[in-house]
Design a protein around this motif. Structure first.
Motif, PDB file in Angstrom:
ATOM      1  N   ARG A  74     -40.333  37.857   2.117  1.00  0.00           N
ATOM      2  CA  ARG A  74     -40.754  38.112   3.572  1.00  0.00           C
ATOM      3  C   ARG A  74     -42.287  38.486   3.837  1.00  0.00           C
ATOM      4  N   PHE A  75     -42.883  39.227   2.755  1.00  0.00           N
ATOM      5  CA  PHE A  75     -44.254  39.531   3.027  1.00  0.00           C
ATOM      6  C   PHE A  75     -44.976  38.329   2.451  1.00  0.00           C
ATOM      7  N   SER A  76     -44.507  37.835   1.251  1.00  0.00           N
ATOM      8  CA  SER A  76     -45.068  36.589   0.591  1.00  0.00           C
ATOM      9  C   SER A  76     -45.633  35.636   1.519  1.00  0.00           C
ATOM     10  N   TYR A  77     -44.508  35.268   2.484  1.00  0.00           N
ATOM     11  CA  TYR A  77     -44.750  34.311   3.233  1.00  0.00           C
ATOM     12  C   TYR A  77     -46.046  33.971   3.983  1.00  0.00           C
ATOM     13  N   TRP A  78     -46.864  35.111   4.409  1.00  0.00           N
ATOM     14  CA  TRP A  78     -47.732  35.206   5.026  1.00  0.00           C
ATOM     15  C   TRP A  78     -48.896  34.740   4.224  1.00  0.00           C
ATOM     16  N   LYS A 108     -37.938  31.888   0.765  1.00  0.00           N
ATOM     17  CA  LYS A 108     -36.904  32.425   1.366  1.00  0.00           C
ATOM     18  C   LYS A 108     -36.811  32.859   2.733  1.00  0.00           C
ATOM     19  N   ALA A 109     -38.087  32.788   3.107  1.00  0.00           N
ATOM     20  CA  ALA A 109     -38.555  33.417   4.381  1.00  0.00           C
ATOM     21  C   ALA A 109     -39.574  32.380   4.996  1.00  0.00           C
ATOM     22  N   GLY A 110     -39.770  32.721   6.300  1.00  0.00           N
ATOM     23  CA  GLY A 110     -40.663  32.023   6.811  1.00  0.00           C
ATOM     24  C   GLY A 110     -40.534  30.738   7.602  1.00  0.00           C
ATOM     25  N   LEU A 111     -41.369  30.132   8.501  1.00  0.00           N
ATOM     26  CA  LEU A 111     -41.106  28.694   8.936  1.00  0.00           C
ATOM     27  C   LEU A 111     -41.389  27.588   8.069  1.00  0.00           C
ATOM     28  N   LYS A 171     -33.282  44.898   4.765  1.00  0.00           N
ATOM     29  CA  LYS A 171     -32.093  44.592   3.964  1.00  0.00           C
ATOM     30  C   LYS A 171     -32.544  43.817   2.373  1.00  0.00           C
ATOM     31  N   ALA A 172     -33.400  43.121   2.809  1.00  0.00           N
ATOM     32  CA  ALA A 172     -33.936  42.396   1.503  1.00  0.00           C
ATOM     33  C   ALA A 172     -33.128  41.515   0.722  1.00  0.00           C
ATOM     34  N   ASP A 204     -40.840  39.688  -5.664  1.00  0.00           N
ATOM     35  CA  ASP A 204     -40.229  39.731  -4.396  1.00  0.00           C
ATOM     36  C   ASP A 204     -39.228  38.712  -4.254  1.00  0.00           C
ATOM     37  N   HIS A 205     -38.099  38.789  -4.214  1.00  0.00           N
ATOM     38  CA  HIS A 205     -37.284  37.383  -4.295  1.00  0.00           C
ATOM     39  C   HIS A 205     -36.929  37.183  -2.684  1.00  0.00           C
ATOM     40  N   THR A 206     -37.428  37.961  -1.771  1.00  0.00           N
ATOM     41  CA  THR A 206     -37.177  37.740  -0.435  1.00  0.00           C
ATOM     42  C   THR A 206     -38.258  36.875   0.266  1.00  0.00           C
TER      43      THR A 206
END
Ligand code: NAP
Length: 375
Positions: free
Chosen positions: A203-207, A352-355, A10-11, A199-201
């Motif tokens: 999600r991919f960026s975290y890694w 915004k995502a990740g640990l 959903k992003a 990307d404001h989520t």
């Protein structure tokens, strides 16, 4: 915690998300702008994440772009473009009496909104490209083709976009737009996780961003676990190709199914960042136990055993046959990190995502303790 793959893809689409400036120009697919007949293109939602990439690619090809949005996101991004201010919820007056060669519908989450704009613009455009999502599919445990069954919603009047309703509503949006736009003028594109600059989520960026910090790092599942993404610039190129080459139909927009893995993402992140981490591969069972699945803690990855097991295997063959080009994922990682480095301190301090570092440290300690006792 009730969650699903729909929440993953959903992003964070609900609400006015401000994307930090600094989305870089990109070179496009290597074609000169003179190869395209100049067109007037209306972009509904050109100032979020995907939109600016599409706008820039359209401009690079020599097209003229008009923007339509509420004026909440990234207002100063395109000062030289005509912007029609309006809300898709009963605020389309600014679009009346105007004609465009093509419309990119990039902000359609509610079926009524999509129907209203498509109905209004049907007679005034030759091409309507609706940005949908792979979340429209009913099942995520199979290899989905464009013809696979779609999710449904019991109450078609629901307009609240949540993790649960996002996919079914987008499926209904597809239906509504198809009721208004002739099939030979309509393109529906279903991207999976869109990744890259802007990307404001996160999600991919975290890694890659986390990898660059080095040290012990949690990686979920197995190195061979398949994941699937689409680079935002590749998506923008394909979207504009659909306009320029009058490509109609429905297309999943994904990288090749079953090829890219968490281990590849680790390798790419290390190679681009020049940092080596000490990966701690936690099991699916542990991820479930610690409630790390189905949310944003371990983004992009989904457990392989369960209802979302097929989420890395959407077929992108129809899009590739129509011209979609997938750049190497390592390039996506590189572009992402370049963009990230240009963000201000506050943005960089608020993933915004990740640990979080503290949570990761705690999880590694628990995982090691449990593993030691199991041995
Ligand atoms: N991001 C992903 O990974 C992903 C994956 C699959 C599919 N998609 C699809 O891609 C599309 C774009 O996603 P995104 O992540 O780029 O979205 P986004 O960053 O939230 O951008 C949304 C854009 O639409 C405008 N907008 C939103 N609501 C509006 C309204 N009621 N009236 C007029 N304009 C409105 C926003 O501007 P204002 O706020 O100024 O109005 C902004 O320009 C969506 O259809 C989404 O479902 C995204």
């Amino acid at each position: 915690m009730k969650s699903s793959r729909r929440e993953f893809i959903k992003a964070g689409v609900v609400g006015g998300v401000v994307v930090a400036a600094g989305v870089p120009q990109f070179a496009g697919a290597g074609v000169s702008k003179n190869e395209f007949k100049p067109l007037n293109i209306l972009v509904l939602g050109g100032t979020g994440f995907l939109g600016p990439h599409m706008v820039r690619e359209a401009l690079r090809r020599g097209h003229t772009v008009t923007l339509f949005n509420r004026g909440r996101s990234n207002n100063s991004l395109f000062p030289d473009l005509e912007t029609i201010k309006g809300d898709r919820d009963n605020g389309l007056d600014g679009l009346k009496g105007r004609t465009w060669d093509a419309v990119l519908d990039n902000s359609g989450y509610v079926p009524r909104h999509v129907k209203d704009s498509a109905r209004l613009l049907a007679a005034n455009t030759h091409r309507y490209v609706y940005t949908s999502t792979v979340s429209v599919y009913a099942d995520f445990d199979i290899h989905n083709l464009e013809s696979s069954p779609l999710a449904t919603i019991a109450d078609a009047t629901v307009e609240e976009v949540t993790g649960e309703t996002y996919g079914p509503l987008k499926a209904l949006c597809e239906k509504r737009v198809a009721e208004e736009i002739a099939a030979d003028q309509l393109t529906i594109i279903r991207p999976t996780y869109v990744c890259g600059p802007g990307d404001h989520t996160d999600r991919f960026s975290y890694w890659p961003i986390r990898t660059r910090k080095g040290g012990e790092m949690i990686w979920p599942g197995k190195p061979g676990d398949v994941i699937q993404i689409i680079d935002v610039a590749d998506l923008a190129n394909f979207t504009l190709d659909c306009v320029d080459h009058k490509i109609s139909g429905i297309y999943n927009a994904v990288n090749p199914a079953g090829k890219y893995t968490m281990g590849d993402l680790l390798a790419d992140s290390q190679a681009v960042s020049g940092t080596t981490v000490d990966p701690v591969w936690i099991s699916e069972e542990f991820a479930y136990e610690q409630e790390l699945t189905g949310g944003r803690a371990l983004p992009i990855w989904n457990p392989k055993h369960g209802k979302d097991g097929g989420s890395g295997t959407f077929s992108g063959e129809a899009a590739r046959a129509a011209g979609l080009h997938n750049r190497p994922e390592r390039e996506t990682v590189r572009n992402l990190l370049t963009w990230w480095d240009a963000q201000d301190d506050e943005r960089q301090a608020n993933m915004k995502a990740g640990l979080t570092a503290a949570r990761e440290e705690e999880l590694i300690a628990t995982w090691k303790a449990e593993n030691a006792s199991r041995v």
